[in-house]
Write a protein that holds these residues in place. Structure first.
Motif, mmCIF file in Angstrom:
data_model
loop_
_atom_site.group_PDB
_atom_site.id
_atom_site.type_symbol
_atom_site.label_atom_id
_atom_site.label_comp_id
_atom_site.label_asym_id
_atom_site.label_seq_id
_atom_site.Cartn_x
_atom_site.Cartn_y
_atom_site.Cartn_z
ATOM 1 N N ALA A 21 0.829 -1.207 0.000
ATOM 2 C CA ALA A 21 0.000 0.000 0.000
ATOM 3 C C ALA A 21 0.860 1.252 0.000
ATOM 4 C CB ALA A 21 -0.927 -0.012 1.225
ATOM 5 N N TRP A 22 1.945 1.233 0.765
ATOM 6 C CA TRP A 22 2.848 2.391 0.814
ATOM 7 C C TRP A 22 3.464 2.655 -0.556
ATOM 8 C CZ3 TRP A 22 8.269 2.153 0.154
ATOM 9 C CH2 TRP A 22 8.930 3.367 0.339
ATOM 10 N N LEU A 23 3.927 1.634 -1.227
ATOM 11 C CA LEU A 23 4.517 1.808 -2.546
ATOM 12 C C LEU A 23 3.492 2.335 -3.549
ATOM 13 C CD1 LEU A 23 6.789 -1.349 -2.788
ATOM 14 C CD2 LEU A 23 7.565 1.017 -2.954
ATOM 15 N N ASN A 24 2.288 1.807 -3.475
ATOM 16 C CA ASN A 24 1.250 2.233 -4.409
ATOM 17 C C ASN A 24 0.778 3.663 -4.157
ATOM 18 O OD1 ASN A 24 0.885 -0.052 -6.139
ATOM 19 N ND2 ASN A 24 -0.126 -1.128 -4.477
ATOM 20 N N GLU A 25 0.567 4.002 -2.879
ATOM 21 C CA GLU A 25 -0.029 5.288 -2.549
ATOM 22 C C GLU A 25 1.003 6.416 -2.433
ATOM 23 O OE1 GLU A 25 -3.240 5.867 -2.435
ATOM 24 O OE2 GLU A 25 -3.613 3.765 -2.961
ATOM 25 N N VAL A 26 2.140 6.139 -1.815
ATOM 26 C CA VAL A 26 3.126 7.189 -1.547
ATOM 27 C C VAL A 26 4.142 7.311 -2.677
ATOM 28 C CG1 VAL A 26 4.883 8.012 0.061
ATOM 29 C CG2 VAL A 26 2.829 6.870 0.926
ATOM 30 N N GLU A 27 4.695 6.190 -3.093
ATOM 31 C CA GLU A 27 5.729 6.207 -4.120
ATOM 32 C C GLU A 27 5.164 6.100 -5.539
ATOM 33 O OE1 GLU A 27 8.926 6.793 -3.613
ATOM 34 O OE2 GLU A 27 8.582 6.985 -1.449
ATOM 35 N N LYS A 28 3.858 5.856 -5.637
ATOM 36 C CA LYS A 28 3.191 5.759 -6.939
ATOM 37 C C LYS A 28 3.787 4.661 -7.811
ATOM 38 C CE LYS A 28 0.739 9.237 -5.622
ATOM 39 N NZ LYS A 28 -0.627 8.996 -5.080
ATOM 40 N N GLU A 29 4.202 3.571 -7.162
ATOM 41 C CA GLU A 29 4.708 2.400 -7.875
ATOM 42 C C GLU A 29 3.568 1.381 -7.984
ATOM 43 O OE1 GLU A 29 7.685 1.851 -9.142
ATOM 44 O OE2 GLU A 29 8.823 3.552 -8.346
ATOM 45 N N SER A 30 3.295 0.950 -9.196
ATOM 46 C CA SER A 30 2.216 -0.013 -9.401
ATOM 47 C C SER A 30 2.733 -1.426 -9.169
ATOM 48 C CB SER A 30 1.663 0.118 -10.822
ATOM 49 O OG SER A 30 0.609 -0.810 -11.024
ATOM 50 N N VAL A 31 2.473 -1.958 -7.968
ATOM 51 C CA VAL A 31 2.957 -3.287 -7.599
ATOM 52 C C VAL A 31 1.839 -4.057 -6.921
ATOM 53 C CG1 VAL A 31 5.391 -2.627 -7.366
ATOM 54 C CG2 VAL A 31 3.850 -2.362 -5.422
ATOM 55 N N ASN A 32 1.967 -5.382 -6.904
ATOM 56 C CA ASN A 32 0.972 -6.192 -6.218
ATOM 57 C C ASN A 32 1.591 -6.907 -5.016
ATOM 58 O OD1 ASN A 32 2.185 -8.677 -7.121
ATOM 59 N ND2 ASN A 32 1.205 -8.364 -9.106
ATOM 60 N N VAL A 33 0.737 -7.470 -4.193
ATOM 61 C CA VAL A 33 1.166 -8.096 -2.943
ATOM 62 C C VAL A 33 2.143 -9.236 -3.185
ATOM 63 C CG1 VAL A 33 0.373 -9.460 -0.972
ATOM 64 C CG2 VAL A 33 -0.880 -7.420 -1.644
ATOM 65 N N LYS A 34 1.889 -10.057 -4.191
ATOM 66 C CA LYS A 34 2.742 -11.216 -4.451
ATOM 67 C C LYS A 34 4.164 -10.803 -4.798
ATOM 68 C CE LYS A 34 -0.791 -14.558 -5.822
ATOM 69 N NZ LYS A 34 -1.267 -15.459 -6.911
ATOM 70 N N ARG A 35 4.317 -9.730 -5.562
ATOM 71 C CA ARG A 35 5.659 -9.277 -5.919
ATOM 72 C C ARG A 35 6.407 -8.766 -4.694
ATOM 73 N NH1 ARG A 35 7.520 -4.222 -9.783
ATOM 74 N NH2 ARG A 35 9.726 -4.775 -9.869
ATOM 75 N N ILE A 36 5.730 -7.973 -3.859
ATOM 76 C CA ILE A 36 6.373 -7.445 -2.657
ATOM 77 C C ILE A 36 6.741 -8.574 -1.705
ATOM 78 C CG2 ILE A 36 6.072 -5.947 -0.656
ATOM 79 C CD1 ILE A 36 6.455 -4.608 -3.462
ATOM 80 N N GLN A 37 5.879 -9.557 -1.581
ATOM 81 C CA GLN A 37 6.168 -10.715 -0.736
ATOM 82 C C GLN A 37 7.416 -11.435 -1.225
ATOM 83 O OE1 GLN A 37 3.367 -14.094 -0.823
ATOM 84 N NE2 GLN A 37 3.347 -13.965 1.414
ATOM 85 N N ARG A 38 7.530 -11.617 -2.537
ATOM 86 C CA ARG A 38 8.697 -12.301 -3.110
ATOM 87 C C ARG A 38 9.977 -11.508 -2.868
ATOM 88 N NH1 ARG A 38 11.445 -11.665 -7.719
ATOM 89 N NH2 ARG A 38 9.920 -10.207 -8.570
ATOM 90 N N LEU A 39 9.927 -10.181 -3.057
ATOM 91 C CA LEU A 39 11.120 -9.357 -2.881
ATOM 92 C C LEU A 39 11.556 -9.290 -1.414
ATOM 93 C CD1 LEU A 39 10.359 -6.408 -5.333
ATOM 94 C CD2 LEU A 39 11.963 -8.302 -5.656
ATOM 95 N N LEU A 40 10.604 -9.189 -0.495
ATOM 96 C CA LEU A 40 10.945 -9.164 0.928
ATOM 97 C C LEU A 40 11.573 -10.479 1.367
ATOM 98 C CD1 LEU A 40 7.846 -7.296 2.406
ATOM 99 C CD2 LEU A 40 10.182 -6.421 2.229
ATOM 100 N N ARG A 41 11.067 -11.587 0.849
ATOM 101 C CA ARG A 41 11.660 -12.886 1.172
ATOM 102 C C ARG A 41 13.079 -12.977 0.623
ATOM 103 N NH1 ARG A 41 6.596 -17.039 -0.079
ATOM 104 N NH2 ARG A 41 5.469 -16.663 1.888
#
Length: 237
Positions: A21-41
């Protein structure tokens, strides 16, 4: 990944959905939950309610109880601890391990590795032991820190081993604070081109941290002034 690393340092309690949500709303990056989960892991980062750890405990490795809850830290070499964090380069990430004395906050030794093998944790501990010997040595539960190669060194020295509780991010609070200082005061102010530059700049930072950086919790003294006055320590690759 750079944005995630910086935001995690500021808000380690953000989980996957809040990061998305932070990336989408603040940084205006169009990303989904699955991608962020993969990158954090991939980066080894989890929200604070599940301790950040860069590797799981290995099967067969002994897990020791956490011994420091309620313990008053009164002297140098009473408690040391270690942990691993990721450091970004222009071309990816490397791994940084450090050993810190809880009473003085002195960074006794550190090392950078391109992999998460046990060897760089063992060699970092061995260099720290040339300066002193801890009564208690606290680690996280990752495979590197629970390895027989590392725990056997401590047992030979008759140091008591303590390990963070699963899901308790603040059990190793002094190292967590160190990582926050390293990243906000050094890593995020530079853009390391490669591993040699990272080693050089971090070496300069740890010299500053130990010998010049005043700590409010130490009555505005430096870690080295409390731990080992007059000594000059250098990190290594």
């Amino acid at each position: 990944m750079n944005l995630l690393d910086e935001q995690y340092t500021k808000t380690p309690f953000y989980g996957v959905r809040k990061m998305t949500a932070w990336l989408n709303e603040v940084e205006k990056e169009s990303v989904n939950v699955k991608r962020i989960q993969r990158l954090l892991r991939l980066m080894g980062l989890e929200a604070i309610y599940q301790k950040p750890r860069l590797s799981p405990a290995a099967v067969g490795h002994r897990i020791y109880p956490y011994l420091l809850r309620g313990v008053k830290i009164e002297r140098v070499n009473q408690v040391w601890s270690t942990d691993i964090t990721c450091i970004r380069l222009q071309s990816g990430f490397v791994y940084l391990v450090a050993v810190i004395d809880w009473f003085s906050r002195d960074v006794l030794s550190w090392e950078i590795s391109t992999t998460r093998e046990t060897d760089f944790c063992v060699s970092t501990l061995e260099r720290a032991l040339t300066l002193g010997q801890p009564e208690i040595f606290n680690t996280e539960q990752g495979a590197q820190c629970t390895s027989r190669a590392l725990t056997q060194i401590l047992q030979t020295r008759e140091s008591t081993i303590s390990m963070d509780g699963r899901g308790r991010a603040l059990d190793n609070i002094f190292v967590e604070r160190l990582w926050r200082s390293v990243k906000s005061e050094e890593v995020y102010l530079h853009d390391y081109e490669d591993l040699p530059q990272a080693i050089k700049e971090l070496g300069n930072y740890f010299q500053f941290y130990n010998y010049d950086r005043l700590h409010q919790s130490l009555n505005y003294r430096t870690p080295a002034a409390i731990y080992q006055p007059g000594a000059v320590k250098q990190g290594s690759s």
